[in-house]
Design a protein around this motif. Structure first.
Motif, PDB file in Angstrom:
ATOM      1  N   MET A   1       0.988  -0.714  -0.018  1.00 50.07           N
ATOM      2  CA  MET A   1      -0.151   0.245   0.261  1.00 50.07           C
ATOM      3  C   MET A   1       0.433   1.446  -0.304  1.00 50.07           C
ATOM      4  SD  MET A   1      -2.995   1.019   2.414  1.00 50.07           S
ATOM      5  CE  MET A   1      -4.666  -0.627   2.339  1.00 50.07           C
ATOM      6  N   ASP A   2       0.314   2.119  -0.966  1.00 51.82           N
ATOM      7  CA  ASP A   2       0.900   3.178  -0.858  1.00 51.82           C
ATOM      8  C   ASP A   2       0.714   3.961  -0.207  1.00 51.82           C
ATOM      9  OD1 ASP A   2      -0.903   4.769  -2.069  1.00 51.82           O
ATOM     10  OD2 ASP A   2       0.487   4.526  -4.491  1.00 51.82           O
ATOM     11  N   LYS A   3       1.653   5.354  -0.040  1.00 47.54           N
ATOM     12  CA  LYS A   3       0.897   6.642   0.890  1.00 47.54           C
ATOM     13  C   LYS A   3      -0.998   7.176   0.410  1.00 47.54           C
ATOM     14  CE  LYS A   3       3.566  10.242   2.064  1.00 47.54           C
ATOM     15  NZ  LYS A   3       4.167  11.566   2.059  1.00 47.54           N
ATOM     16  N   LEU A   4      -0.861   7.261  -0.449  1.00 43.67           N
ATOM     17  CA  LEU A   4      -2.183   8.080  -0.987  1.00 43.67           C
ATOM     18  C   LEU A   4      -2.832   7.075  -0.677  1.00 43.67           C
ATOM     19  CD1 LEU A   4      -4.150   9.882  -2.592  1.00 43.67           C
ATOM     20  CD2 LEU A   4      -3.215   9.077  -4.219  1.00 43.67           C
ATOM     21  N   GLN A   5      -2.480   5.841  -0.898  1.00 40.47           N
ATOM     22  CA  GLN A   5      -4.188   4.996  -0.512  1.00 40.47           C
ATOM     23  C   GLN A   5      -4.190   4.515   0.918  1.00 40.47           C
ATOM     24  OE1 GLN A   5      -1.919   1.996  -2.875  1.00 40.47           O
ATOM     25  NE2 GLN A   5      -3.301   1.214  -3.921  1.00 40.47           N
ATOM     26  N   SER A   6      -3.029   4.559   2.276  1.00 37.59           N
ATOM     27  CA  SER A   6      -3.118   4.725   3.049  1.00 37.59           C
ATOM     28  C   SER A   6      -4.053   5.878   3.755  1.00 37.59           C
ATOM     29  CB  SER A   6      -1.888   4.736   3.575  1.00 37.59           C
ATOM     30  OG  SER A   6      -1.048   3.459   3.845  1.00 37.59           O
ATOM     31  N   LEU A   7      -3.969   7.262   3.575  1.00 39.45           N
ATOM     32  CA  LEU A   7      -4.629   8.446   3.525  1.00 39.45           C
ATOM     33  C   LEU A   7      -5.986   8.316   3.145  1.00 39.45           C
ATOM     34  CD1 LEU A   7      -2.416  10.903   2.535  1.00 39.45           C
ATOM     35  CD2 LEU A   7      -2.148  10.777   4.696  1.00 39.45           C
ATOM     36  N   THR A   8      -6.219   7.530   1.878  1.00 32.53           N
ATOM     37  CA  THR A   8      -7.729   7.081   1.830  1.00 32.53           C
ATOM     38  C   THR A   8      -7.769   5.758   3.077  1.00 32.53           C
ATOM     39  OG1 THR A   8      -7.142   7.034  -0.432  1.00 32.53           O
ATOM     40  CG2 THR A   8      -9.439   6.698   0.397  1.00 32.53           C
ATOM     41  N   ALA A   9      -7.495   5.276   3.595  1.00 27.57           N
ATOM     42  CA  ALA A   9      -7.702   4.456   4.495  1.00 27.57           C
ATOM     43  C   ALA A   9      -8.314   5.025   5.902  1.00 27.57           C
ATOM     44  CB  ALA A   9      -6.640   2.878   4.908  1.00 27.57           C
ATOM     45  N   PHE A  10      -6.979   5.959   6.387  1.00 25.01           N
ATOM     46  CA  PHE A  10      -6.622   6.771   6.935  1.00 25.01           C
ATOM     47  C   PHE A  10      -8.236   7.433   7.337  1.00 25.01           C
ATOM     48  CE2 PHE A  10      -2.803   5.502   7.756  1.00 25.01           C
ATOM     49  CZ  PHE A  10      -2.743   4.744   9.207  1.00 25.01           C
ATOM     50  N   GLY A  11      -8.605   7.917   6.409  1.00 22.87           N
ATOM     51  CA  GLY A  11      -9.740   8.779   6.061  1.00 22.87           C
ATOM     52  C   GLY A  11     -10.991   7.900   6.088  1.00 22.87           C
ATOM     53  N   ALA A  12     -11.372   6.789   5.746  1.00 29.04           N
ATOM     54  CA  ALA A  12     -12.425   5.756   5.804  1.00 29.04           C
ATOM     55  C   ALA A  12     -12.139   5.136   7.280  1.00 29.04           C
ATOM     56  CB  ALA A  12     -11.941   4.930   5.486  1.00 29.04           C
ATOM     57  N   LEU A  13     -11.401   5.619   8.297  1.00 29.61           N
ATOM     58  CA  LEU A  13     -11.421   5.468   9.844  1.00 29.61           C
ATOM     59  C   LEU A  13     -11.247   6.721  10.088  1.00 29.61           C
ATOM     60  CD1 LEU A  13      -8.713   2.547   9.179  1.00 29.61           C
ATOM     61  CD2 LEU A  13     -11.334   1.721   9.697  1.00 29.61           C
ATOM     62  N   SER A  14     -11.419   7.766   9.833  1.00 35.05           N
ATOM     63  CA  SER A  14     -11.611   8.367  11.069  1.00 35.05           C
ATOM     64  C   SER A  14     -13.132   8.702  11.373  1.00 35.05           C
ATOM     65  CB  SER A  14     -11.149   9.581  10.228  1.00 35.05           C
ATOM     66  OG  SER A  14     -11.606   9.766   9.186  1.00 35.05           O
ATOM     67  N   GLN A  15     -14.407   7.894  10.977  1.00 34.15           N
ATOM     68  CA  GLN A  15     -15.410   8.302  11.065  1.00 34.15           C
ATOM     69  C   GLN A  15     -14.905   7.089  11.779  1.00 34.15           C
ATOM     70  OE1 GLN A  15     -18.643   7.113  10.609  1.00 34.15           O
ATOM     71  NE2 GLN A  15     -19.966   8.657  10.922  1.00 34.15           N
ATOM     72  N   GLU A  16     -16.391   7.470  13.129  1.00 38.05           N
ATOM     73  CA  GLU A  16     -16.878   6.763  14.266  1.00 38.05           C
ATOM     74  C   GLU A  16     -17.918   5.002  13.756  1.00 38.05           C
ATOM     75  OE1 GLU A  16     -18.938   6.084  18.937  1.00 38.05           O
ATOM     76  OE2 GLU A  16     -19.095   7.833  17.643  1.00 38.05           O
ATOM     77  N   THR A  17     -18.560   5.070  13.324  1.00 42.99           N
ATOM     78  CA  THR A  17     -19.488   4.371  11.923  1.00 42.99           C
ATOM     79  C   THR A  17     -18.187   3.478  11.509  1.00 42.99           C
ATOM     80  OG1 THR A  17     -21.363   5.265  12.299  1.00 42.99           O
ATOM     81  CG2 THR A  17     -21.830   3.477  10.758  1.00 42.99           C
ATOM     82  N   ARG A  18     -18.083   3.831  10.912  1.00 43.70           N
ATOM     83  CA  ARG A  18     -16.716   3.333   9.698  1.00 43.70           C
ATOM     84  C   ARG A  18     -15.525   1.974  10.608  1.00 43.70           C
ATOM     85  NH1 ARG A  18     -17.606   7.612   6.240  1.00 43.70           N
ATOM     86  NH2 ARG A  18     -15.636   9.219   7.017  1.00 43.70           N
ATOM     87  N   LEU A  19     -15.732   2.845  11.723  1.00 43.99           N
ATOM     88  CA  LEU A  19     -14.394   2.338  12.794  1.00 43.99           C
ATOM     89  C   LEU A  19     -15.201   1.163  13.095  1.00 43.99           C
ATOM     90  CD1 LEU A  19     -11.557   2.019  13.297  1.00 43.99           C
ATOM     91  CD2 LEU A  19     -12.086   3.870  15.365  1.00 43.99           C
TER      92      LEU A  19
END
Length: 110
Positions: A1-19
């Motif tokens: 996984m590269d930096k951009l993909q990681s940022l997308t994943a972290f963005g997705a996980l930064s919301q309570e319901t998605r986590l």
């Protein structure tokens, strides 16, 4: 996984319901869960859950399989492993033995 993909994943996980969804799907293992079951378990309305699952799928953290009129979701362990690998890349200055306790804790052997 590269930096951009990681940022997308972290963005997705930064919301309570998605986590919560990712953690729930990890516990469901290879059985996964139907979208409605996920919503019921977390007390989230169908349209809201659908949007959250879409964000997680785009981030590579969940995958889905259509089962007739229903969609079953699973934790995408390859995506999650990729995210953890990105974080741990070159850990401990190349002294892998220092990272081994962490790796042992994360790996469930399943």
């Amino acid at each position: 996984m590269d930096k951009l993909q990681s940022l997308t994943a972290f963005g997705a996980l930064s919301q309570e319901t998605r986590l919560d969804v990712v953690r729930l799907l990890i516990t469901s293992g290879s059985d996964g869960m139907a979208a409605g079951e996920i919503g019921d378990a977390l007390g989230v309305k169908q349209n809201t859950m659908s949007a959250n699952l879409s964000v997680l799928a785009h981030a590579g953290l969940v995958r889905s399989v259509r089962e007739g009129r229903s969609i079953r979701y699973f934790a995408d362990f390859d995506g999650i492993k990729g995210l953890l690998g990105f974080l741990m890349q070159d850990c401990c200055g190349g002294q892998k033995d220092l990272c081994q306790p962490f790796i042992d804790q994360v790996m469930c052997g399943c």
